[in-house]
Scaffold this motif. Structure first.
Motif, PDB file in Angstrom:
ATOM      1  N   ALA A 122       0.833  -1.212   0.000  1.00 26.40           N
ATOM      2  CA  ALA A 122       0.000   0.000   0.000  1.00 26.40           C
ATOM      3  C   ALA A 122       0.865   1.258   0.000  1.00 26.40           C
ATOM      4  O   ALA A 122       0.542   2.251  -0.667  1.00 26.40           O
ATOM      5  N   LEU A 123       1.986   1.226   0.720  1.00 28.60           N
ATOM      6  CA  LEU A 123       2.895   2.377   0.739  1.00 28.60           C
ATOM      7  C   LEU A 123       3.512   2.607  -0.637  1.00 28.60           C
ATOM      8  O   LEU A 123       3.630   3.748  -1.095  1.00 28.60           O
ATOM      9  N   PHE A 124       3.916   1.513  -1.301  1.00 30.52           N
ATOM     10  CA  PHE A 124       4.470   1.637  -2.648  1.00 30.52           C
ATOM     11  C   PHE A 124       3.448   2.263  -3.597  1.00 30.52           C
ATOM     12  O   PHE A 124       3.771   3.155  -4.391  1.00 30.52           O
ATOM     13  N   LEU A 125       2.209   1.790  -3.505  1.00 36.27           N
ATOM     14  CA  LEU A 125       1.150   2.333  -4.350  1.00 36.27           C
ATOM     15  C   LEU A 125       0.912   3.809  -4.061  1.00 36.27           C
ATOM     16  O   LEU A 125       0.755   4.625  -4.970  1.00 36.27           O
ATOM     17  N   ALA A 126       0.897   4.141  -2.759  1.00 35.92           N
ATOM     18  CA  ALA A 126       0.595   5.506  -2.352  1.00 35.92           C
ATOM     19  C   ALA A 126       1.720   6.473  -2.709  1.00 35.92           C
ATOM     20  O   ALA A 126       1.473   7.658  -2.944  1.00 35.92           O
ATOM     21  N   GLY A 127       2.967   6.000  -2.747  1.00 35.66           N
ATOM     22  CA  GLY A 127       4.093   6.889  -2.993  1.00 35.66           C
ATOM     23  C   GLY A 127       4.329   7.208  -4.446  1.00 35.66           C
ATOM     24  O   GLY A 127       5.020   8.179  -4.778  1.00 35.66           O
ATOM     25  N   PHE A 128       3.747   6.413  -5.345  1.00 35.15           N
ATOM     26  CA  PHE A 128       4.051   6.562  -6.767  1.00 35.15           C
ATOM     27  C   PHE A 128       3.621   7.927  -7.302  1.00 35.15           C
ATOM     28  O   PHE A 128       4.412   8.661  -7.894  1.00 35.15           O
ATOM     29  N   ILE A 129       2.351   8.300  -7.068  1.00 41.45           N
ATOM     30  CA  ILE A 129       1.851   9.561  -7.614  1.00 41.45           C
ATOM     31  C   ILE A 129       2.509  10.772  -6.941  1.00 41.45           C
ATOM     32  O   ILE A 129       2.925  11.707  -7.627  1.00 41.45           O
ATOM     33  N   PRO A 130       2.633  10.819  -5.588  1.00 32.18           N
ATOM     34  CA  PRO A 130       3.361  11.948  -4.988  1.00 32.18           C
ATOM     35  C   PRO A 130       4.797  12.066  -5.497  1.00 32.18           C
ATOM     36  O   PRO A 130       5.320  13.182  -5.631  1.00 32.18           O
ATOM     37  N   GLY A 131       5.450  10.926  -5.775  1.00 36.62           N
ATOM     38  CA  GLY A 131       6.808  10.973  -6.304  1.00 36.62           C
ATOM     39  C   GLY A 131       6.854  11.611  -7.680  1.00 36.62           C
ATOM     40  O   GLY A 131       7.704  12.476  -7.965  1.00 36.62           O
ATOM     41  N   ILE A 132       5.932  11.198  -8.552  1.00 37.52           N
ATOM     42  CA  ILE A 132       5.859  11.787  -9.895  1.00 37.52           C
ATOM     43  C   ILE A 132       5.461  13.255  -9.807  1.00 37.52           C
ATOM     44  O   ILE A 132       5.980  14.104 -10.546  1.00 37.52           O
ATOM     45  N   LEU A 133       4.531  13.570  -8.883  1.00 38.21           N
ATOM     46  CA  LEU A 133       4.105  14.957  -8.695  1.00 38.21           C
ATOM     47  C   LEU A 133       5.279  15.837  -8.274  1.00 38.21           C
ATOM     48  O   LEU A 133       5.438  16.959  -8.774  1.00 38.21           O
ATOM     49  N   THR A 134       6.128  15.328  -7.384  1.00 31.61           N
ATOM     50  CA  THR A 134       7.296  16.089  -6.940  1.00 31.61           C
ATOM     51  C   THR A 134       8.267  16.327  -8.092  1.00 31.61           C
ATOM     52  O   THR A 134       8.775  17.446  -8.271  1.00 31.61           O
ATOM     53  N   ALA A 135       8.530  15.283  -8.888  1.00 31.17           N
ATOM     54  CA  ALA A 135       9.430  15.430 -10.038  1.00 31.17           C
ATOM     55  C   ALA A 135       8.872  16.450 -11.031  1.00 31.17           C
ATOM     56  O   ALA A 135       9.612  17.294 -11.561  1.00 31.17           O
ATOM     57  N   PHE A 136       7.558  16.399 -11.277  1.00 32.27           N
ATOM     58  CA  PHE A 136       6.927  17.356 -12.194  1.00 32.27           C
ATOM     59  C   PHE A 136       7.024  18.770 -11.642  1.00 32.27           C
ATOM     60  O   PHE A 136       7.297  19.726 -12.382  1.00 32.27           O
ATOM     61  N   ALA A 137       6.806  18.935 -10.326  1.00 32.37           N
ATOM     62  CA  ALA A 137       6.884  20.259  -9.698  1.00 32.37           C
ATOM     63  C   ALA A 137       8.294  20.830  -9.811  1.00 32.37           C
ATOM     64  O   ALA A 137       8.476  22.030 -10.069  1.00 32.37           O
ATOM     65  N   PHE A 138       9.307  19.973  -9.619  1.00 29.78           N
ATOM     66  CA  PHE A 138      10.692  20.421  -9.784  1.00 29.78           C
ATOM     67  C   PHE A 138      10.930  20.915 -11.214  1.00 29.78           C
ATOM     68  O   PHE A 138      11.528  21.969 -11.436  1.00 29.78           O
ATOM     69  N   GLY A 139      10.470  20.118 -12.191  1.00 27.12           N
ATOM     70  CA  GLY A 139      10.654  20.502 -13.593  1.00 27.12           C
ATOM     71  C   GLY A 139       9.933  21.796 -13.927  1.00 27.12           C
ATOM     72  O   GLY A 139      10.465  22.655 -14.651  1.00 27.12           O
ATOM     73  N   LEU A 140       8.721  21.956 -13.404  1.00 27.74           N
ATOM     74  CA  LEU A 140       7.951  23.177 -13.653  1.00 27.74           C
ATOM     75  C   LEU A 140       8.631  24.389 -13.038  1.00 27.74           C
ATOM     76  O   LEU A 140       8.705  25.459 -13.660  1.00 27.74           O
ATOM     77  N   MET A 141       9.155  24.230 -11.824  1.00 29.28           N
ATOM     78  CA  MET A 141       9.847  25.340 -11.169  1.00 29.28           C
ATOM     79  C   MET A 141      11.081  25.748 -11.961  1.00 29.28           C
ATOM     80  O   MET A 141      11.368  26.948 -12.135  1.00 29.28           O
ATOM     81  N   ILE A 142      11.833  24.774 -12.465  1.00 26.87           N
ATOM     82  CA  ILE A 142      13.019  25.080 -13.277  1.00 26.87           C
ATOM     83  C   ILE A 142      12.616  25.862 -14.523  1.00 26.87           C
ATOM     84  O   ILE A 142      13.235  26.877 -14.878  1.00 26.87           O
ATOM     85  N   THR A 143      11.567  25.412 -15.190  1.00 32.38           N
ATOM     86  CA  THR A 143      11.099  26.074 -16.418  1.00 32.38           C
ATOM     87  C   THR A 143      10.695  27.518 -16.142  1.00 32.38           C
ATOM     88  O   THR A 143      11.060  28.439 -16.895  1.00 32.38           O
ATOM     89  N   ILE A 144       9.936  27.741 -15.070  1.00 35.65           N
ATOM     90  CA  ILE A 144       9.490  29.094 -14.729  1.00 35.65           C
ATOM     91  C   ILE A 144      10.684  29.997 -14.412  1.00 35.65           C
ATOM     92  O   ILE A 144      10.776  31.136 -14.890  1.00 35.65           O
ATOM     93  N   ARG A 145      11.621  29.483 -13.613  1.00 30.44           N
ATOM     94  CA  ARG A 145      12.794  30.286 -13.254  1.00 30.44           C
ATOM     95  C   ARG A 145      13.626  30.651 -14.478  1.00 30.44           C
ATOM     96  O   ARG A 145      14.101  31.790 -14.610  1.00 30.44           O
ATOM     97  N   VAL A 146      13.796  29.690 -15.376  1.00 26.77           N
ATOM     98  CA  VAL A 146      14.619  29.947 -16.572  1.00 26.77           C
ATOM     99  C   VAL A 146      13.921  30.935 -17.503  1.00 26.77           C
ATOM    100  O   VAL A 146      14.577  31.770 -18.141  1.00 26.77           O
ATOM    101  N   ARG A 147      12.595  30.865 -17.584  1.00 26.87           N
ATOM    102  CA  ARG A 147      11.869  31.830 -18.414  1.00 26.87           C
ATOM    103  C   ARG A 147      11.985  33.253 -17.845  1.00 26.87           C
ATOM    104  O   ARG A 147      12.068  34.227 -18.591  1.00 26.87           O
TER     105      ARG A 147
END
Length: 436
Positions: free
Chosen positions: A175-200
């Motif tokens: 259950a922990l593995f299942l629960a961590g998958f989406i927050p993990g992807i969400l965190t990676a996406f948030a990092f990428g979005l923050m980088i894009t905004i800062r660079v723009r």
């Protein structure tokens, strides 16, 4: 002294020993023996110290730890993780700050194979940072993104921290593995979005790449990244489908790595033995820590400290979010001085009765806990991942520069944490759906 006093003093001594950099397992064992001897007697403390290791050796669930460690070491030594950064660099070339975003994506894939934040940061620091500095990226951005992206190893399954949390709280590891998958992807996406905004907003911190890649080169880039998604899908897909347990999944994952290494002609008996040796050393360290934590839990139970603190906290407020905020502040503060496993094993025995009183879902709290531990990995003055990046780069970048770069990712992490706390469904919808 009362039993509660002994328990509180034991917590203070444990924190002091960890701050002095004593190994976690040794500190927990020493304090637990001394504390139990004070509450009962030395013979009882020694009997507990003798019995607990045997119980752990007989624990089927604990065997998940060495299997996932073996899987990670096999993936690294069979060179399945090489080429990740180059491949993501080609595929994400058109995105502003593409090298930094590629580092985050490569870290997410590497983390899923290794389950280790430190290993992820160390590997990508040597590969990605020189490339970003060569492309005239801001040093803070180049190093900060590696330190922060390495923390994804704690959240994206299979995660060693999730296995340990599940063992000591009686929570389903699947259950922990299942629960961590989406927050993990969400965190990676948030990092990428923050980088894009800062660079723009500030293009000078990440000059635009003039490189162009043909369609054939982009197709060839997939050859270096297909093994890891295959391993992830094989391991997590088997757990999701109920084909095998999380404990068995580690062994299946290690076997799958070997099969892929044979297909790619990177398998050798020497590689297998070296990976097994590395896994054995890491498992021994984990075993000592686990034994110390089990004894520490026994000490907390004897002293009644968890119930005492639960009553004190509930007398202040019984609002779930207020209490979670208080716990979060404690985790973040401890994260400034103590490593992730130490924080988790030190605090769980104390806060679990409080969580039970509030009826908090332990899967959801597990994801919040691991997210808080991620934040601690890049929080000064310790920020273990920051020091790992510094050690990998030597004198190329100053330590304050890495912390400055990591600060942007720390703020992003805090925003993601706020979302996870405000919307528990993000962490719980998939386990709930899969377990109906």
């Amino acid at each position: 002294m009362s039993k509660v006093d002994i328990g509180l003093i034991s917590i203070a001594v444990t924190l002091l020993l960890m701050a002095l950099r004593m190994p976690i397992g040794i500190a927990l064992i020493a304090v637990s023996i001394g504390g139990i001897a004070s509450v009962l007697n030395f013979r009882a403390a020694w009997s507990i110290a003798n019995a607990i290791p045997y119980n752990f050796v007989a624990s089927w669930e604990l065997s998940a730890v060495p299997m996932f460690l073996l899987m990670g070491y096999l993936a690294a030594r069979s060179e399945l993780t090489t080429g990740l950064f180059t491949s993501m660099r080609i595929l994400l070339n058109r995105i502003p700050g593409s090298l930094a975003t590629a580092s985050v994506a490569a870290s997410a894939l590497f983390a899923a194979a290794s389950g280790s934040s430190v290993a992820t940061s160390a590997a990508l620091a040597r590969i990605a940072v020189p490339e970003m500095l060569k492309a005239r990226y801001d040093k803070a951005l180049a190093t900060g993104c590696i330190a922060a992206a390495g923390t994804l190893g704690s959240l994206i399954p299979p995660s060693i921290l999730m296995v340990i949390y599940g063992l000591f709280t009686g929570t389903s590891i699947g259950a922990l593995f299942l629960a961590g998958f989406i927050p993990g992807i969400l965190t990676a996406f948030a990092f990428g979005l923050m980088i894009t905004i800062r660079v723009r907003l500030r293009p000078e911190i990440a000059p635009k790449s003039n490189e162009t890649f043909t369609r054939q080169e982009k197709l060839e880039a997939f050859r270096d990244i297909w093994p890891l998604p295959t391993i992830i899908l094989g391991v997590l897909g088997g757990i999701f489908a109920g084909a095998f347990t999380p404990t068995e999944a580690g062994g299946i994952g290690a076997l799958l790595v070997c099969v892929i290494a044979v297909v790619r002609r990177s398998f050798s008996i020497r590689m297998l033995l070296e990976a097994a040796k590395d896994a054995a050393v890491s498992t021994t360290i984990m075993f000592v820590i686990a034994v110390g934590a089990a004894m520490y839990i026994r000490l907390m139970g004897l002293t009644g400290v968890p119930e005492f603190l639960a009553d004190k906290v509930l007398s202040v407020s019984d609002n779930t979010f207020v209490i979670l905020l208080m716990i979060s502040l404690i985790f973040i503060f401890l994260g400034m001085f103590i490593d992730s496993i130490g924080i988790m094993l030190l605090t769980l025995p104390v806060v679990m009765p409080l969580l039970g009183e509030l009826g908090i879902n332990m899967v959801w709290f597990g994801i919040i806990t691991i997210k808080l531990l991620e934040i601690g990995l890049i929080t000064p003055p310790v920020g273990l991942n920051v020091y790992v990046v510094k050690a990998a780069l030597g004198d190329k970048v100053r330590l304050p520069t890495i912390f400055r770069g990591a600060a942007w990712f720390l703020l992003t992490d805090l925003l993601v944490l706020a979302v996870l706390i405000a919307f528990p469904i993000i962490s719980l919808w998939l386990p709930g759906m899969m377990m109906k």
